[in-house]
Design a protein around this motif. Sequence first.
Motif, PDB file in Angstrom:
ATOM      1  N   SER A 180       0.714  -4.392   7.220  1.00 21.43           N
ATOM      2  CA  SER A 180       0.513  -2.992   6.850  1.00 21.43           C
ATOM      3  C   SER A 180      -0.130  -2.296   8.040  1.00 21.43           C
ATOM      4  O   SER A 180      -0.478  -2.934   9.033  1.00 21.43           O
ATOM      5  CB  SER A 180      -0.380  -2.882   5.611  1.00 21.43           C
ATOM      6  OG  SER A 180      -1.686  -3.302   5.917  1.00 21.43           O
ATOM      7  N   LYS A 181      -0.277  -1.003   7.918  1.00 21.11           N
ATOM      8  CA  LYS A 181      -0.855  -0.242   9.017  1.00 21.11           C
ATOM      9  C   LYS A 181      -2.286  -0.679   9.318  1.00 21.11           C
ATOM     10  O   LYS A 181      -2.691  -0.773  10.462  1.00 21.11           O
ATOM     11  CB  LYS A 181      -0.846   1.249   8.652  1.00 21.11           C
ATOM     12  CG  LYS A 181      -0.938   2.129   9.860  1.00 21.11           C
ATOM     13  CD  LYS A 181      -0.939   3.628   9.653  1.00 21.11           C
ATOM     14  CE  LYS A 181      -0.445   4.229   8.423  1.00 21.11           C
ATOM     15  NZ  LYS A 181      -0.526   5.692   8.419  1.00 21.11           N
ATOM     16  N   GLU A 182      -3.030  -1.003   8.283  1.00 21.75           N
ATOM     17  CA  GLU A 182      -4.440  -1.370   8.417  1.00 21.75           C
ATOM     18  C   GLU A 182      -4.669  -2.863   8.630  1.00 21.75           C
ATOM     19  O   GLU A 182      -5.721  -3.272   9.083  1.00 21.75           O
ATOM     20  CB  GLU A 182      -5.215  -0.925   7.171  1.00 21.75           C
ATOM     21  CG  GLU A 182      -5.128   0.547   6.871  1.00 21.75           C
ATOM     22  CD  GLU A 182      -5.853   1.384   7.906  1.00 21.75           C
ATOM     23  OE1 GLU A 182      -6.910   0.947   8.411  1.00 21.75           O
ATOM     24  OE2 GLU A 182      -5.344   2.475   8.225  1.00 21.75           O
ATOM     25  N   HIS A 183      -3.699  -3.685   8.250  1.00 18.83           N
ATOM     26  CA  HIS A 183      -3.866  -5.138   8.293  1.00 18.83           C
ATOM     27  C   HIS A 183      -2.702  -5.769   9.045  1.00 18.83           C
ATOM     28  O   HIS A 183      -1.596  -5.846   8.498  1.00 18.83           O
ATOM     29  CB  HIS A 183      -3.928  -5.711   6.877  1.00 18.83           C
ATOM     30  CG  HIS A 183      -5.014  -5.126   6.044  1.00 18.83           C
ATOM     31  ND1 HIS A 183      -4.837  -3.988   5.282  1.00 18.83           N
ATOM     32  CD2 HIS A 183      -6.296  -5.507   5.853  1.00 18.83           C
ATOM     33  CE1 HIS A 183      -5.954  -3.704   4.657  1.00 18.83           C
ATOM     34  NE2 HIS A 183      -6.863  -4.603   4.989  1.00 18.83           N
TER      35      HIS A 183
ATOM     36  N   GLU B 251      -3.244   0.439  -5.048  1.00 15.12           N
ATOM     37  CA  GLU B 251      -4.336   1.314  -4.639  1.00 15.12           C
ATOM     38  C   GLU B 251      -5.658   0.590  -4.865  1.00 15.12           C
ATOM     39  O   GLU B 251      -5.683  -0.538  -5.369  1.00 15.12           O
ATOM     40  CB  GLU B 251      -4.266   2.620  -5.424  1.00 15.12           C
ATOM     41  CG  GLU B 251      -2.964   3.377  -5.141  1.00 15.12           C
ATOM     42  CD  GLU B 251      -2.783   4.597  -6.011  1.00 15.12           C
ATOM     43  OE1 GLU B 251      -3.238   4.574  -7.184  1.00 15.12           O
ATOM     44  OE2 GLU B 251      -2.176   5.561  -5.527  1.00 15.12           O
ATOM     45  N   LYS B 252      -6.748   1.238  -4.509  1.00 15.06           N
ATOM     46  CA  LYS B 252      -8.076   0.613  -4.635  1.00 15.06           C
ATOM     47  C   LYS B 252      -8.372   0.161  -6.056  1.00 15.06           C
ATOM     48  O   LYS B 252      -9.012  -0.868  -6.264  1.00 15.06           O
ATOM     49  CB  LYS B 252      -9.165   1.589  -4.188  1.00 15.06           C
ATOM     50  CG  LYS B 252      -9.151   1.884  -2.722  1.00 15.06           C
ATOM     51  CD  LYS B 252     -10.225   2.895  -2.368  1.00 15.06           C
ATOM     52  CE  LYS B 252      -9.977   3.394  -0.965  1.00 15.06           C
ATOM     53  NZ  LYS B 252     -10.217   4.805  -0.835  1.00 15.06           N
TER      54      LYS B 252
ATOM     55  N   ASP C 217       1.469   3.654   2.190  1.00 14.94           N
ATOM     56  CA  ASP C 217       2.296   3.883   3.376  1.00 14.94           C
ATOM     57  C   ASP C 217       3.515   2.966   3.411  1.00 14.94           C
ATOM     58  O   ASP C 217       4.627   3.395   3.739  1.00 14.94           O
ATOM     59  CB  ASP C 217       1.477   3.682   4.658  1.00 14.94           C
ATOM     60  CG  ASP C 217       0.450   4.777   4.872  1.00 14.94           C
ATOM     61  OD1 ASP C 217       0.636   5.884   4.323  1.00 14.94           O
ATOM     62  OD2 ASP C 217      -0.546   4.525   5.578  1.00 14.94           O
ATOM     63  N   THR C 218       3.318   1.697   3.079  1.00 16.38           N
ATOM     64  CA  THR C 218       4.422   0.738   3.085  1.00 16.38           C
ATOM     65  C   THR C 218       5.473   1.117   2.050  1.00 16.38           C
ATOM     66  O   THR C 218       6.669   1.178   2.356  1.00 16.38           O
ATOM     67  CB  THR C 218       3.900  -0.686   2.823  1.00 16.38           C
ATOM     68  OG1 THR C 218       2.971  -1.034   3.848  1.00 16.38           O
ATOM     69  CG2 THR C 218       5.026  -1.704   2.794  1.00 16.38           C
TER      70      THR C 218
ATOM     71  N   ASP D 250       0.846  -1.181   0.000  1.00 13.16           N
ATOM     72  CA  ASP D 250       0.000   0.000   0.000  1.00 13.16           C
ATOM     73  C   ASP D 250       0.890   1.243   0.000  1.00 13.16           C
ATOM     74  O   ASP D 250       2.120   1.160   0.068  1.00 13.16           O
ATOM     75  CB  ASP D 250      -0.953  -0.024   1.197  1.00 13.16           C
ATOM     76  CG  ASP D 250      -0.250  -0.081   2.543  1.00 13.16           C
ATOM     77  OD1 ASP D 250       0.974   0.106   2.595  1.00 13.16           O
ATOM     78  OD2 ASP D 250      -0.939  -0.313   3.545  1.00 13.16           O
TER      79      ASP D 250
ATOM     80  N   ASN E  29       2.837  -6.804   1.154  1.00 11.75           N
ATOM     81  CA  ASN E  29       1.874  -6.734   2.256  1.00 11.75           C
ATOM     82  C   ASN E  29       1.035  -7.996   2.245  1.00 11.75           C
ATOM     83  O   ASN E  29       0.600  -8.463   1.179  1.00 11.75           O
ATOM     84  CB  ASN E  29       0.947  -5.529   2.119  1.00 11.75           C
ATOM     85  CG  ASN E  29       1.598  -4.218   2.499  1.00 11.75           C
ATOM     86  OD1 ASN E  29       1.478  -3.252   1.761  1.00 11.75           O
ATOM     87  ND2 ASN E  29       2.263  -4.154   3.626  1.00 11.75           N
TER      88      ASN E  29
END
Length: 119
Positions: free
Chosen positions: A93-96, A40-41, A15-16, A13, A67
């Motif tokens: 990752s930050k979210e996962h 990205e999405k 951030d990574t 992602d 990730n």
Amino acid sequence: MAGRGKLIAVIGDEDTCTGFLLGGVGELNKNRKPNFLVVEKDTSVTEIEETFKSFLARSDIGIVLINQFIAEMIRHAIDAHLQSIPAVLEIPSKEHPYDASKDSILRRAKGMFSAEDFR
């Protein structure tokens, strides 16, 4: 590549990838292809898989960081990679957060050892 080390490639992602690029990981090969992909999405699974396979085919890449949530999208391609170089490492990752039970490389490594090996 004689006398030079190998690169680290990153599929992650924003951030990574940004963190690794700020750490100096980013490179372009002689064909002007980067050693990273920001997912990205709207990034298609096909594009992720093609990039992963292209990183595996490059002789200048020694490690592919991906990730874990993205690795889940192309699990079949990761499971099909049986070579030790480039090494494929799944990272959080930050979210996962990282889930060791989903990491096929770790499962494969665990299968190489028995409890008796650690006594």
